[in-house]
Design a protein around this motif. Structure first.
Motif, PDB file in Angstrom:
ATOM      1  N   ALA A 266      -4.725   0.321 -10.594  1.00 26.31           N
ATOM      2  CA  ALA A 266      -5.165   1.704 -10.434  1.00 26.31           C
ATOM      3  C   ALA A 266      -4.690   2.263  -9.103  1.00 26.31           C
ATOM      4  CB  ALA A 266      -6.688   1.770 -10.543  1.00 26.31           C
ATOM      5  N   GLU A 267      -4.623   1.416  -8.093  1.00 28.91           N
ATOM      6  CA  GLU A 267      -4.142   1.841  -6.777  1.00 28.91           C
ATOM      7  C   GLU A 267      -2.688   2.299  -6.853  1.00 28.91           C
ATOM      8  OE1 GLU A 267      -3.730   0.025  -2.228  1.00 28.91           O
ATOM      9  OE2 GLU A 267      -3.915  -1.327  -3.960  1.00 28.91           O
ATOM     10  N   LEU A 268      -1.870   1.555  -7.582  1.00 29.10           N
ATOM     11  CA  LEU A 268      -0.465   1.929  -7.704  1.00 29.10           C
ATOM     12  C   LEU A 268      -0.306   3.204  -8.534  1.00 29.10           C
ATOM     13  CD1 LEU A 268       2.420   1.197  -6.974  1.00 29.10           C
ATOM     14  CD2 LEU A 268       2.549  -0.203  -9.026  1.00 29.10           C
ATOM     15  N   VAL A 269      -1.124   3.382  -9.562  1.00 30.63           N
ATOM     16  CA  VAL A 269      -1.081   4.614 -10.352  1.00 30.63           C
ATOM     17  C   VAL A 269      -1.374   5.821  -9.460  1.00 30.63           C
ATOM     18  CG1 VAL A 269      -2.211   5.917 -12.204  1.00 30.63           C
ATOM     19  CG2 VAL A 269      -1.639   3.511 -12.548  1.00 30.63           C
ATOM     20  N   ARG A 270      -2.409   5.716  -8.626  1.00 26.64           N
ATOM     21  CA  ARG A 270      -2.742   6.825  -7.718  1.00 26.64           C
ATOM     22  C   ARG A 270      -1.610   7.102  -6.748  1.00 26.64           C
ATOM     23  NH1 ARG A 270      -7.859   4.191  -7.928  1.00 26.64           N
ATOM     24  NH2 ARG A 270      -7.387   3.060  -5.993  1.00 26.64           N
ATOM     25  N   PHE A 271      -1.026   6.052  -6.198  1.00 27.79           N
ATOM     26  CA  PHE A 271       0.097   6.206  -5.273  1.00 27.79           C
ATOM     27  C   PHE A 271       1.270   6.904  -5.962  1.00 27.79           C
ATOM     28  CE2 PHE A 271       4.050   4.622  -3.386  1.00 27.79           C
ATOM     29  CZ  PHE A 271       3.832   4.862  -2.031  1.00 27.79           C
ATOM     30  N   HIS A 272       1.558   6.481  -7.183  1.00 24.98           N
ATOM     31  CA  HIS A 272       2.670   7.035  -7.966  1.00 24.98           C
ATOM     32  C   HIS A 272       2.444   8.515  -8.265  1.00 24.98           C
ATOM     33  CE1 HIS A 272       5.788   7.503 -10.852  1.00 24.98           C
ATOM     34  NE2 HIS A 272       5.091   7.211 -11.938  1.00 24.98           N
TER      35      HIS A 272
END
Length: 306
Positions: A266-272
């Motif tokens: 989920a952290e990478l999705v938000r960053f993306h």
């Protein structure tokens, strides 16, 4: 600085010899190049073997045949090749697809960038395909390095845990985004190009099927639906007109309806998504200036979005 190359090859008899010739003609040679024959049923391994005696720094590993072609296989093959080099000392590890070619000073150029900047974690260049130049025709920008030729500082590659085993694809993209999220510099240097001899995603698909798969990948890698609509609108203007954009849209929608499992945090999705919205704002701002400047072009919008 020293570097090694890793290649996962499956049924690449039509292209791999061009890749081998590009590497053996480099002005700055790798310490080792491990080519993994990932269950090929054609002459891929035979072609590689014909170069082993003349170039002892090339090694061939064989993996058993698999019933299908998947990106999990690529991740497993690359990580197996890296494990084979555990006793070797090197600073940079490069993932090289078996269907690319480049000029004789290409690796020297990229390695020079690593030597000049100790914070550089991932480096490469834009690429060309038939009628396509990723510098001008992609919105990824200079802080993305395309998967067919990615070089990592080894400490960066270790930091991100290597390639993730994503069956549906995106292993290269995930690695780059993980590196950026962890604070490493990622740069695609526009002074040079490598050439990709087969349009990405079409290894065992037609072009529309590949675009549908890319739409699915845009969803399961966490892409914003707002960004996707923008991407579809842009893709409609490229060949195959209209149908290409619709294939991309249907792929994303189909994946959303099925709630395809995402191989990213989920952290990478938000960053993306934050990154996509930043680029979208810059692109829209640039396009708004088009009305005020006759010499402004979409290429300019691309550059400002990087």
């Amino acid at each position: 600085m020293k570097y090694v190359l890793l290649t996962s090859a499956r049924n690449e008899a039509n292209f791999i010899e061009g890749t081998i010739r590009s590497v053996v003609n480099q002005s700055f040679l790798p310490e080792r190049w491990v080519i993994v024959d990932d269950g090929s049923s054609d002459r891929t391994a035979e072609i590689v073997e014909s170069y082993l005696e003349a170039y002892p720094w090339i090694e061939l590993l064989r993996r058993p045949n698999r019933p299908d072609r998947s990106f999990t296989g690529k991740a497993l093959a690359v990580n197996a090749a890296l494990g084979h080099l555990a006793s070797l000392q090197f600073d940079v590890v490069g993932n090289l697809d078996a269907d690319v070619s480049f000029e004789a000073d290409y690796m020297a150029f990229v390695m020079g960038k690593f030597a000049a900047d100790p914070e550089l974690g991932v480096a490469g260049t834009p690429f060309t395909e038939a009628g396509y130049d990723s510098k001008n025709d992609s919105f990824e920008g200079e802080n993305y390095v395309a998967g067919p030729c990615q070089l990592f500082r080894y400490s960066c590659f270790q930091d991100i845990g290597g390639y993730v085993q994503s069956r549906s694809g995106g292993v290269d993209w995930i690695a780059v985004m993980q590196a950026r999220m962890r604070g490493w510099k990622v740069r695609s240097f526009p002074e040079k190009r490598f050439h990709h001899h087969r349009p990405m995603g079409t290894a065992e698909k037609g072009k529309l099927a590949a675009l549908f798969a890319y739409g699915q990948k845009d969803y399961y890698l966490g892409g914003s639906p707002i960004w996707q609509l923008f991407r579809v609108a842009y893709r409609i203007t490229k060949k195959p007109y209209l149908t290409g954009g619709l294939a991309l849209l249907f792929g994303y929608g189909w994946a959303a309806l099925r709630r395809m499992k995402r191989p990213v945090s989920a952290e990478l999705v938000r960053f993306h998504r934050r990154d996509q919205m930043r680029k979208l704002k810059l692109v829209l701002l640039s396009l708004s200036r088009l009305k005020k400047a006759d010499n402004f072009s979409l290429d300019t919008a691309h550059r400002e979005a990087r």
